[in-house]
Write an enzyme that holds these catalytic residues in place. Structure first.
Site, PDB file in Angstrom:
ATOM      1  N   ASN A   9     -85.092 -52.806  -7.081  1.00  0.00           N
ATOM      2  CA  ASN A   9     -85.537 -51.414  -7.212  1.00  0.00           C
ATOM      3  C   ASN A   9     -84.604 -50.712  -8.194  1.00  0.00           C
ATOM      4  OD1 ASN A   9     -86.253 -48.756  -6.927  1.00  0.00           O
ATOM      5  ND2 ASN A   9     -85.679 -48.568  -4.769  1.00  0.00           N
ATOM      6  N   LYS A  11     -84.837 -47.778  -9.368  1.00  0.00           N
ATOM      7  CA  LYS A  11     -84.762 -46.327  -9.145  1.00  0.00           C
ATOM      8  C   LYS A  11     -84.919 -45.586 -10.485  1.00  0.00           C
ATOM      9  CE  LYS A  11     -82.256 -47.261  -4.932  1.00  0.00           C
ATOM     10  NZ  LYS A  11     -81.287 -46.873  -3.940  1.00  0.00           N
ATOM     11  N   HIS A  98     -89.619 -45.114   0.901  1.00  0.00           N
ATOM     12  CA  HIS A  98     -88.192 -45.331   0.622  1.00  0.00           C
ATOM     13  C   HIS A  98     -87.403 -44.132   1.145  1.00  0.00           C
ATOM     14  CE1 HIS A  98     -84.395 -45.851  -1.439  1.00  0.00           C
ATOM     15  NE2 HIS A  98     -84.733 -47.123  -1.588  1.00  0.00           N
ATOM     16  N   GLU A 100     -85.117 -42.446  -0.031  1.00  0.00           N
ATOM     17  CA  GLU A 100     -84.938 -41.357  -1.001  1.00  0.00           C
ATOM     18  C   GLU A 100     -86.201 -40.504  -1.098  1.00  0.00           C
ATOM     19  OE1 GLU A 100     -83.482 -43.980  -4.051  1.00  0.00           O
ATOM     20  OE2 GLU A 100     -81.724 -44.296  -2.800  1.00  0.00           O
ATOM     21  N   GLU A 171     -84.185 -50.752   5.617  1.00  0.00           N
ATOM     22  CA  GLU A 171     -83.045 -50.274   4.837  1.00  0.00           C
ATOM     23  C   GLU A 171     -82.327 -49.183   5.635  1.00  0.00           C
ATOM     24  OE1 GLU A 171     -83.658 -50.937   0.324  1.00  0.00           O
ATOM     25  OE2 GLU A 171     -84.714 -49.116   0.834  1.00  0.00           O
ATOM     26  N   GLY A 177     -76.573 -47.700  -1.185  1.00  0.00           N
ATOM     27  CA  GLY A 177     -75.730 -47.176  -2.255  1.00  0.00           C
ATOM     28  C   GLY A 177     -74.332 -46.823  -1.801  1.00  0.00           C
ATOM     29  N   SER A 216     -76.953 -52.182  -0.004  1.00  0.00           N
ATOM     30  CA  SER A 216     -75.720 -52.790  -0.516  1.00  0.00           C
ATOM     31  C   SER A 216     -75.742 -54.325  -0.540  1.00  0.00           C
ATOM     32  CB  SER A 216     -74.504 -52.268   0.269  1.00  0.00           C
ATOM     33  OG  SER A 216     -74.403 -50.868   0.109  1.00  0.00           O
ATOM     34  N   GLY A 237     -80.822 -52.387  -4.806  1.00  0.00           N
ATOM     35  CA  GLY A 237     -80.745 -51.257  -5.724  1.00  0.00           C
ATOM     36  C   GLY A 237     -79.679 -51.519  -6.783  1.00  0.00           C
TER      37      GLY A 237
HETATM   38  P1  13P Z   1     -78.395 -50.340  -2.897  1.00  0.00           P
HETATM   39  O1  13P Z   1     -78.633 -51.823  -3.051  1.00  0.00           O
HETATM   40  O2  13P Z   1     -77.853 -49.691  -4.129  1.00  0.00           O
HETATM   41  O3  13P Z   1     -77.623 -50.045  -1.650  1.00  0.00           O
HETATM   42  O4  13P Z   1     -79.843 -49.660  -2.703  1.00  0.00           O
HETATM   43  C1  13P Z   1     -80.703 -50.189  -1.759  1.00  0.00           C
HETATM   44  C2  13P Z   1     -82.038 -49.586  -1.983  1.00  0.00           C
HETATM   45  O5  13P Z   1     -82.243 -48.398  -1.793  1.00  0.00           O
HETATM   46  C3  13P Z   1     -83.109 -50.471  -2.452  1.00  0.00           C
HETATM   47  O6  13P Z   1     -84.359 -49.848  -2.341  1.00  0.00           O
END
Ligand code: 13P
Length: 252
Positions: A9, A11, A98, A100, A171, A177, A216, A237
């Site tokens: 992803n 983003k 998601h 976010e 997640e 993140g 992560s 991510g």
């Molecule tokens: P990270 O791998 O940066 O923690 O993000 C995970 C994520 O939101 C994937 O959709």
């Protein structure tokens, strides 16, 4: 053969040229090495979807998806993109729910349920993302939260809809993140719970729904995550932005 889905992803990162370069590099790093039971899912921003689709060309084991869409065929929805437009670009799937989208853009349970059923109806595969916040976990609300998110988002669909077209991504919000990956025990427990809830919701087919872990994931922890029961891949991510690191996750 059970498949493992290795999803990137991206983003709101990467220009078209950067997305193309990363894709090209990834294709070359994984050429001839991608096991038949691994599928790579690239999820660039809308503006790079066409370029990534074109770069992948006829290479097998790779597919392209979208991070979002609006649940309507067309209409006066300034700034939005429909499932038909995404299919037209070469996307086969899209993320829904998601964290976010839930937290920054206030997408609630009812809206997400509409997105899941509309997206499936229009021919997209859907990866439904769920996960608890740190407070919910601390308050002992992990199962209640996951159960609510699943039951509400999947309320409008039937056994027929899910056949090979629905995936889940667990997640935990506190692990996204932050560099803080959930422990293997936490991941195992949550994935087993999600599987049992899916069995309660659907009278058949629940065993085949892939459940990805996200939060992560890095080259250094992939080998602990992939072998866990009920883990059918990862949604990555930050560590998916560089082709070299992501290729180690994909092949790890
Ligand atoms: P990270 O791998 O940066 O923690 O993000 C995970 C994520 O939101 C994937 O959709």
């Amino acid at each position: 053969m059970t498949k493992q889905f290795m999803a990137a992803n991206w983003k709101m990162f990467k220009t078209r040229q950067e997305a193309e370069e990363t894709t090209r590099e990834l294709l070359s790093l994984t050429a001839t090495k991608l096991p038949g039971d691994r599928e790579v899912l690239l999820i660039p921003p809308f503006t790079s979807i066409a370029a990534v689709v074109e770069t992948i060309g006829s290479r097998t084991g790779f597919s392209v998806g979208a991070q979002n869409f609006y649940p309507a065929e067309s209409g006066a929805y300034t700034g939005e993109i429909s499932p038909g437009m995404l299919l037209d670009l070469g996307c086969s799937f899209a993320l829904v729910g998601h964290s976010e989208r839930r937290h920054l853009f206030h997408e609630g349970d009812d809206f997400l349920a509409r997105k899941v059923s509309f997206g499936l109806e229009k021919g997209l595969k859907i990866i439904l993302c769920i996960g608890e916040t740190l407070n919910q976990r601390k308050e002992g609300l992990l199962e209640t939260t996951l159960s609510r998110q699943l039951t509400s988002a999947l309320s409008g669909i039937s056994n027929l809809d899910i056949a090979s077209r629905l995936s889940l991504a667990y997640e935990p919000v506190w692990a996204i993140g932050t560099g803080e990956v959930a422990g293997t025990e936490d991941i195992g427990e949550a994935h087993n719970f999600v599987r049992s809830e899916l069995k309660n919701i659907f009278s058949r087919g629940a065993e085949e729904i892939p459940i990805l872990y996200g939060g992560s994931v890095k080259p250094g922890n992939i080998s602990e995550i992939i072998p866990l029961d009920n883990v059918d891949g990862v949604l990555v991510g930050g560590a998916s932005l560089q082709a070299e690191g992501f290729s180690r996750i994909v092949l790890g």
